[in-house]
Scaffold this active site. Structure first.
Site, PDB file in Angstrom:
ATOM      1  N   ARG A  44       0.873  -1.179   0.000  1.00 54.41           N
ATOM      2  CA  ARG A  44       0.000   0.000   0.000  1.00 54.41           C
ATOM      3  C   ARG A  44       0.909   1.227   0.000  1.00 54.41           C
ATOM      4  NH1 ARG A  44       2.306   2.096   3.838  1.00 54.41           N
ATOM      5  NH2 ARG A  44       0.741   3.722   3.749  1.00 54.41           N
ATOM      6  N   GLY A  45       0.262   2.411  -0.142  1.00 51.16           N
ATOM      7  CA  GLY A  45       1.042   3.634  -0.307  1.00 51.16           C
ATOM      8  C   GLY A  45       1.159   3.909  -1.804  1.00 51.16           C
ATOM      9  N   ARG A  87      -7.321  -0.310  -6.962  1.00 53.87           N
ATOM     10  CA  ARG A  87      -7.670   0.765  -6.020  1.00 53.87           C
ATOM     11  C   ARG A  87      -7.838   2.065  -6.821  1.00 53.87           C
ATOM     12  NH1 ARG A  87      -4.203   1.069  -0.699  1.00 53.87           N
ATOM     13  NH2 ARG A  87      -6.137   2.056   0.030  1.00 53.87           N
ATOM     14  N   GLN A 194      -2.123   2.500   9.883  1.00 55.61           N
ATOM     15  CA  GLN A 194      -0.811   2.635   9.233  1.00 55.61           C
ATOM     16  C   GLN A 194       0.181   3.406  10.112  1.00 55.61           C
ATOM     17  OE1 GLN A 194      -3.739   3.183   7.725  1.00 55.61           O
ATOM     18  NE2 GLN A 194      -3.665   2.785   5.546  1.00 55.61           N
ATOM     19  N   ASP A 235      -2.081  10.960  -2.192  1.00 54.11           N
ATOM     20  CA  ASP A 235      -2.474   9.922  -3.152  1.00 54.11           C
ATOM     21  C   ASP A 235      -2.836  10.502  -4.508  1.00 54.11           C
ATOM     22  OD1 ASP A 235      -3.135   8.717  -0.322  1.00 54.11           O
ATOM     23  OD2 ASP A 235      -2.750   7.087  -1.743  1.00 54.11           O
ATOM     24  N   ASN A 245      -5.539  12.373   0.465  1.00 52.79           N
ATOM     25  CA  ASN A 245      -4.627  11.547   1.259  1.00 52.79           C
ATOM     26  C   ASN A 245      -5.479  10.765   2.257  1.00 52.79           C
ATOM     27  OD1 ASN A 245      -1.894  10.727   1.932  1.00 52.79           O
ATOM     28  ND2 ASN A 245      -2.176  11.821   3.856  1.00 52.79           N
ATOM     29  N   LYS A 246      -4.816   9.968   3.052  1.00 54.25           N
ATOM     30  CA  LYS A 246      -5.513   9.089   4.000  1.00 54.25           C
ATOM     31  C   LYS A 246      -6.595   9.825   4.784  1.00 54.25           C
ATOM     32  CE  LYS A 246      -5.151   5.654   4.342  1.00 54.25           C
ATOM     33  NZ  LYS A 246      -6.127   4.819   3.569  1.00 54.25           N
TER      34      LYS A 246
HETATM   35  O1  MRU Z   1      -4.540   3.194   2.013  1.00 55.24           O
HETATM   36  P1  MRU Z   1      -3.055   3.413   1.933  1.00 55.24           P
HETATM   37  O2  MRU Z   1      -2.306   2.883   3.095  1.00 55.24           O
HETATM   38  O3  MRU Z   1      -2.495   2.967   0.605  1.00 55.24           O
HETATM   39  O4  MRU Z   1      -2.924   5.009   1.974  1.00 55.24           O
HETATM   40  C1  MRU Z   1      -1.650   5.577   1.972  1.00 55.24           C
HETATM   41  C2  MRU Z   1      -1.637   7.040   2.101  1.00 55.24           C
HETATM   42  O5  MRU Z   1      -2.660   7.683   2.206  1.00 55.24           O
HETATM   43  C3  MRU Z   1      -0.310   7.707   1.983  1.00 55.24           C
HETATM   44  O6  MRU Z   1      -0.254   8.856   2.781  1.00 55.24           O
HETATM   45  C4  MRU Z   1      -0.047   8.090   0.522  1.00 55.24           C
HETATM   46  O7  MRU Z   1      -0.274   7.007  -0.320  1.00 55.24           O
HETATM   47  C5  MRU Z   1       1.331   8.583   0.314  1.00 55.24           C
HETATM   48  S1  MRU Z   1       2.514   7.307   0.452  1.00 55.24           S
HETATM   49  C6  MRU Z   1       4.038   7.938   0.105  1.00 55.24           C
END
Ligand code: MRU
Length: 345
Positions: A44-45, A87, A194, A235, A245-246
């Site tokens: 993820r990320g 995703r 996370q 993201d 973002n998250k």
């Molecule tokens: O759902 P995830 O864990 O993939 O979400 C990740 C995030 O929101 C991160 O902050 C983003 O992808 C940047 S990662 C360098």
């Protein structure tokens, strides 16, 4: 620390659903397995998802047995679609898949074996570029950090979310390496945790002082004057700077403005979606409701309760102090700074 390695037709992914308690590596030998790993958040990320999808296509095209170019490209496009359907929010995934497919088309006059080699080479370049870009983000971002700053971060935008070094955490790493004696507050980041599971783990591994807080404590510490700045990853960034973002990032940005604290986004240029004008166009992923009602297999909420589980939110551009990229720091008005950046590419 890296979450992924590609070697001899196999993508090795550290299982991020099991960290930090267990370090389990998966060896993926089909593109369907890679797609499932992205969907299930084993990887993820945004940047890590992009490069994993690129390697997924490498594995997929290696499995195409044909001498017919039309058949080859038809299957390549099918594999690309499978990757894109994993995703919806992080644009790096779409950027990476499109870049790989385009590379294949650029080499369409070569033999199928040579096209397969070009596809692999491109994935490896993207992998390497990601780490180089993250180092540059760290260097630029370090200029914004003062000695002894306490930095709040949300989710995990670290090594585990990239091919190494991280984006938000690259700034933190660079400041630490520069001897600035910084401290980090990591939001736990419900529901997937996370922050608690990944950010706390990776910062501790690097000996960077980190304090774990629950998401709803951030305002308290900001109000007490204990946070000097916030740095998060992204993201998808729209052309006007609105940033997905998250989930929970928007809340932090509003609290930061209320408390006069700078709010920085750190992300590679590949996270900017030049094709959309504002954050309203960003599709927000809705994930399994069990992530909210349960922690691992333990049910916390009453059976049958209504649940919502958006995985991301969009922070409007006016809450963002600066966007740190590998090409420099962007300042408001973002519509202009992002436009100039695009023109310089
Ligand atoms: O759902 P995830 O864990 O993939 O979400 C990740 C995030 O929101 C991160 O902050 C983003 O992808 C940047 S990662 C360098």
């Amino acid at each position: 620390m890296r979450p992924l390695y590609y070697e001899d037709g196999v993508l090795k992914l550290i299982d991020q659903t099991k960290l930090p308690a267990n370090t389990v590596w998966h060896e993926l030998k089909s593109y369907e397995q890679v797609a499932k790993a992205i969907k299930d958040m084993i990887v993820r990320g945004a940047p890590a998802i992009g490069v994993s999808a690129a390697y997924g296509i490498v594995i997929g095209v290696n499995g195409i047995v044909t001498d017919d170019k039309d058949v080859f490209f038809k299957e390549l496009n099918n594999i690309a679609d499978v990757m894109k359907n994993t995703r919806p929010t992080a644009v790096n995934l779409f950027w990476a898949v499109d870049r790989i497919v385009e590379k294949a088309y650029q080499n369409k006059d070569k033999s199928i074996d040579e096209i397969k080699k070009e596809v692999l080479r491109e994935a490896q370049i993207m992998d390497q570029e990601d780490v180089e870009n993250n180092r540059k983000i760290g260097e630029f971002g370090n200029s914004l950090i003062k000695p002894k700053d306490t930095i709040l971060t949300h989710c995990n935008a670290g090594s585990l979310a990239t091919c190494g070094y991280g984006t938000a955490l690259s700034v933190i790493r660079a400041a630490h390496e520069a001897g600035k004696e910084i401290n980090v507050f990591a939001n736990e980041t419900r529901p997937y945790l996370q922050g608690a599971r990944l950010t706390a783990y990776e910062l501790m591994q690097d000996g960077i002082p980190v304090t774990l807080i629950c998401d709803n404590m951030a305002g308290y510490f900001m109000h007490k004057g204990e946070i000097n700045c916030c740095i998060v990853g992204a993201d998808r960034i729209a052309s006007n700077g609105d940033t997905a973002n998250k989930i929970g990032t928007y809340t932090i940005a509003v609290l930061a403005m209320e408390n006069n604290i700078p709010f920085y986004v750190a992300a590679p240029v590949s996270t900017i979606d030049f094709g959309i004008a504002t954050g309203d166009e960003i599709i927000i992923e809705e994930r399994n409701h069990k992530e909210v009602t349960h922690i691992r297999e333990i049910q916390l909420a009453p059976e049958g309760v209504n649940v919502k589980n958006p995985a991301f939110d969009v922070t409007p551009n006016h809450y963002i102090t600066a966007i740190i990229t590998e090409m420099g720091i962007l300042y408001p008005p973002f519509s202009e700074s992002i436009k100039s950046l695009k023109e310089s590419l």
